[in-house]
Design a protein around this motif. Structure first.
Motif, PDB file in Angstrom:
ATOM      1  N   CYS A 199       0.834  -1.207   0.000  1.00 39.72           N
ATOM      2  CA  CYS A 199       0.000   0.000   0.000  1.00 39.72           C
ATOM      3  C   CYS A 199       0.860   1.245   0.000  1.00 39.72           C
ATOM      4  O   CYS A 199       1.762   1.397   0.830  1.00 39.72           O
ATOM      5  CB  CYS A 199      -0.939   0.008   1.204  1.00 39.72           C
ATOM      6  N   CYS A 204      -2.173   6.019  -1.485  1.00 38.29           N
ATOM      7  CA  CYS A 204      -2.574   6.993  -2.506  1.00 38.29           C
ATOM      8  C   CYS A 204      -4.041   7.392  -2.380  1.00 38.29           C
ATOM      9  O   CYS A 204      -4.473   8.370  -2.974  1.00 38.29           O
ATOM     10  CB  CYS A 204      -2.320   6.418  -3.891  1.00 38.29           C
ATOM     11  N   GLN A 205      -4.843   6.628  -1.638  1.00 38.45           N
ATOM     12  CA  GLN A 205      -6.268   6.913  -1.413  1.00 38.45           C
ATOM     13  C   GLN A 205      -7.125   6.771  -2.671  1.00 38.45           C
ATOM     14  O   GLN A 205      -8.268   7.218  -2.702  1.00 38.45           O
ATOM     15  CB  GLN A 205      -6.495   8.317  -0.807  1.00 38.45           C
ATOM     16  N   CYS A 222      -8.414   4.079  -3.642  1.00 37.60           N
ATOM     17  CA  CYS A 222      -9.520   3.217  -3.196  1.00 37.60           C
ATOM     18  C   CYS A 222     -10.588   4.045  -2.486  1.00 37.60           C
ATOM     19  O   CYS A 222     -11.789   3.867  -2.720  1.00 37.60           O
ATOM     20  CB  CYS A 222      -8.981   2.141  -2.257  1.00 37.60           C
ATOM     21  N   CYS A 230      -7.170  -0.009  -7.268  1.00 35.89           N
ATOM     22  CA  CYS A 230      -5.911   0.119  -6.513  1.00 35.89           C
ATOM     23  C   CYS A 230      -4.708   0.023  -7.457  1.00 35.89           C
ATOM     24  O   CYS A 230      -4.522  -1.006  -8.111  1.00 35.89           O
ATOM     25  CB  CYS A 230      -5.839  -0.995  -5.474  1.00 35.89           C
TER      26      CYS A 230
HETATM   27  S1  SF4 Z   1      -5.727   2.357  -3.688  1.00 38.34           S
HETATM   28 FE1  SF4 Z   1      -5.950   2.240  -1.437  1.00 38.34          FE
HETATM   29  S2  SF4 Z   1      -5.188   0.205  -0.916  1.00 38.34           S
HETATM   30 FE2  SF4 Z   1      -4.458   0.669  -2.981  1.00 38.34          FE
HETATM   31  S3  SF4 Z   1      -2.430   1.579  -2.664  1.00 38.34           S
HETATM   32 FE3  SF4 Z   1      -3.875   3.277  -2.797  1.00 38.34          FE
HETATM   33  S4  SF4 Z   1      -4.380   3.624  -0.644  1.00 38.34           S
HETATM   34 FE4  SF4 Z   1      -3.450   1.612  -0.673  1.00 38.34          FE
END
Ligand code: SF4
Ligand code: SF4
Lengths: 350, 278
Positions: free
Chosen positions: A28, A31-32, A34, A231
């Motif tokens: 992880c 990056c947010q 998700c 993600c």
């Molecule tokens: S999308 Fe969410 S779970 Fe995937 S890397 Fe970014 S913060 Fe982490």
């Protein structure tokens, strides 16, 4: 009827199969994507501004809502009685801030861009803060959704049986017709993953993107939950815990390297985490020493005592792979084939 | 009759009058069978708002409340222990007014921890038998008039705890005011507004009724509430309400007339004695 008579999989009574997710915390990047994918899909309407069905918090840290780990809920040690819980305050969730965009964009102000006032807490207030002293400071990201627990205290807390586990896949849902906004589920969930909609006056939660699982989109295709599909490092595996040919079963049940968060809450979560294995500590001169950077005691607090064995297993298998030997576990943690990463249709013909 | 005798008669009459007036002045609650809440019939009165002056002419019952038995957390922690209940028919409308003191006014459910103050009146759907007090029973359901401080007025049907369902189009109106730490709520429904699952208000001699109050500021909602036992409205006898109450008023009236008569007689005799030169 459960079809699991011949396995040791603990699927809840009256539930045929149990959806599950494994998240590899080592991948992880915080990056947010998700969080935003989820918010765009499900929590854009009135009354949902403070809700993040998916959030990513920095550990160690207060999390979202602030202090949720101490907010009560869940079950006593023998799992027989519910533990009293609290409803987090609006401040603990964090309020949306007003920014000085108009001053800067239209009125020629040369102030820095910043919130107008009241910016004293928010969902990622302590992002990347972590703990420890340079050069041995540490932190990691913890993405969280509802765990669609096998023994969900949110379901039990509702005096109206408005929350329930779906028979076909164990997804935990709030029946919007039955809910009267009493919020016993909010205080009863130890993960604080049920939220109260301040406009509809009913509770809401992560639905594991069940319409995507069911191919309800315009193209009729089946998709994994948006948080997983979007993600960038693809760290989430989605499938069924009781699909013995799938990676989730192998990681959770066979290798026991994917662990539930706070198992002591006794709700039996179905989201599992590969714990973070950070490099060892460094001396002032940059020498590596054989001391855990992330204190093992802290990881035990989060993931229970199984974390020691899990990290040992991963270390052992890494060594094997380094030496050129085959390691099924390392394959599982690395493969990028979405067909295996998302195994959703396996029980369709049941 | 001597002066002395006349005076004795007068004193006796005054004492009698005092006793009678004391009886009459005592709040009607003591003059009623326990659990009865009087219903006044006031054809011309305007009783649809909480502060309508005509409410001062409607007798009130003081109904004690206690925490409802319930499985929800902290069910025993409720804070309202009594409610004044008044009921009246004016024209084709049936009004019930509830009044209770609550030092905090909670009128929003618009934040995670905010619960509104609320009150509800419960009637049997089938008025010929008394349902279980806790939201009725499966075969013996209740009709609930629910008001909450955030403006929600609902008509509900329940057949046991946790089974509450909302009527699509409520036929009950609720109006509320909050002054000096007191909530006053008036519920109004047409007497003839009964339908399937809606209580008939003038079917029998008695209409069973129970009351619940929630203090939102104390986190009260759902089964965490202060509730009364079953009471009843004496709805039979058409116009005049409770026969027992009517009887009491008749007795009191006769007593007053008698006292006035005796007094006048005594005074007359006294004067007669003086004038007649005994
Ligand atoms: S999308 Fe969410 S779970 Fe995937 S890397 Fe970014 S913060 Fe982490
Ligand atoms: S995480 Fe909370 S909301 Fe989700 S199923 Fe478990 S107890 Fe219920």
């Amino acid at each position: 009827m459960s079809t699991q008579d011949d396995t040791n999989i603990n699927v809840a009574d009256g539930v045929d199969h149990q959806v599950a997710m494994v998240m590899d915390l080592n991948k992880c990047i915080g990056c947010q994507t998700c969080t935003i994918a989820c918010k765009d899909l499900w929590t854009e309407g009135g009354g949902t501004d403070y809700m993040y069905w998916n959030n990513v918090e920095t550990k160690p840290g207060e999390g979202y809502p602030r202090g949720w780990e101490e907010s009560g809920g869940g079950w006593t040690d023998d799992g027989s009685e519910r533990v009293a819980g609290e409803i987090p305050s609006r401040e603990d969730y964090g309020r949306p801030w007003e920014f000085n965009h108009s001053e800067i964009m239209y009125e020629g102000s040369d102030e820095p861009l910043r919130p107008r006032e009241g910016a004293e807490w928010g969902p990622n207030w302590d992002e990347d803060q972590g703990a420890g002293e340079y050069p041995n400071s540490y932190y990691f990201y913890l993405p969280r959704i509802c765990n669609h627990c096998t023994h969900p205290s949110c379901v039990e807390a509702c005096p109206r049986q408005a929350l329930y586990k779906r028979e076909e896949d164990g997804i935990v849902l709030v029946d919007q017709e039955r809910c009267r906004g009493y919020r016993y589920c909010v205080e009863g969930c130890p993960y604080k993953k049920v939220y109260y909609n301040t406009v509809s006056k009913k509770s809401e939660k992560c639905i594991f993107c069940y319409p995507r699982l069911e191919g309800e989109g315009p193209d009729g295709e089946t998709y994994a939950p948006a948080c997983a599909e979007e993600c960038p490092p693809q760290l989430r595996l989605v499938g069924f815990l009781d699909d013995e040919d799938g990676p989730i079963y192998k990681l959770v049940e066979e290798y026991e390297v994917a662990l539930p968060l706070h198992p002591e809450f006794r709700t039996q979560p179905n989201v599992y985490y590969i714990p973070p294995y950070a490099p060892g500590q460094h001396t002032e001169d940059g020498e590596s020493v054989d001391v855990d950077r992330i204190p093992r005691g802290y990881l035990r607090e989060l993931f229970g005592d199984g974390v020691d064995q899990a990290l040992n297993t991963i270390e052992r298998e890494r060594q094997r792979a380094r030496q050129g030997d085959d390691s099924e576990l390392m394959e599982l943690l690395q493969h990028k084939n979405p067909a295996k990463q998302y195994r959703l249709g396996v029980f369709d013909d049941d | 009759m001597t002066n002395r005798r006349a005076r004795a008669l007068l004193v006796a009459a005054l004492v009698g009058a005092l006793v009678v007036s004391a009886t009459v002045a005592v709040p009607s609650a003591d003059a009623r069978p326990a659990h009865e809440i009087p219903v006044s019939t006031m054809p011309e009165a305007d009783l649809s708002t909480p502060s309508a002056p005509d409410w001062s002419r409607v007798p009130a019952a003081d109904v004690p409340l206690a925490s409802a038995p319930s499985g929800v957390p902290n069910a025993g922690d409720t804070s309202i222990d009594r409610v004044h209940v008044q009921a009246a028919r004016s024209g084709e409308q049936f009004h019930v007014r509830l009044q209770w003191s609550d030092p905090t006014r909670n009128v929003t459910a618009g934040s995670p921890r905010a619960f509104p103050d609320a009150a509800a009146i419960q009637f049997p759907v089938d008025t010929s038998s008394r349902p279980p007090i806790a939201m009725g029973g499966r075969d013996n359901r209740v009709n609930v008039w629910y008001w909450a401080g955030n403006g929600a007025t609902q008509e509900l049907l329940a057949g046991g705890a946790g089974s509450t369902t909302t009527f699509q189009s409520p036929t009950v109106d609720a109006n509320a005011t909050y002054t000096n730490g007191t909530w006053t709520v008036v519920y109004t429904r047409d007497v003839t507004g009964a339908s399937e699952n809606r209580t008939t208000l003038d079917d029998d001699d008695r209409l069973d009724v129970a009351v619940a109050v929630w203090n939102g500021g104390n986190g009260e909602r759902a089964g965490r509430k202060a509730v009364s036992e079953w009471h009843y409205f004496p709805t039979g006898e058409g116009a005049e309400g409770a026969p027992y109450q009517t009887l009491l008023w008749t007795v009191a009236g006769v007593a007053i007339v008698a006292v006035i008569g005796v007094t006048a007689f005594g005074v007359l005799r006294t004067h007669g004695g003086d004038g007649g030169g005994s």
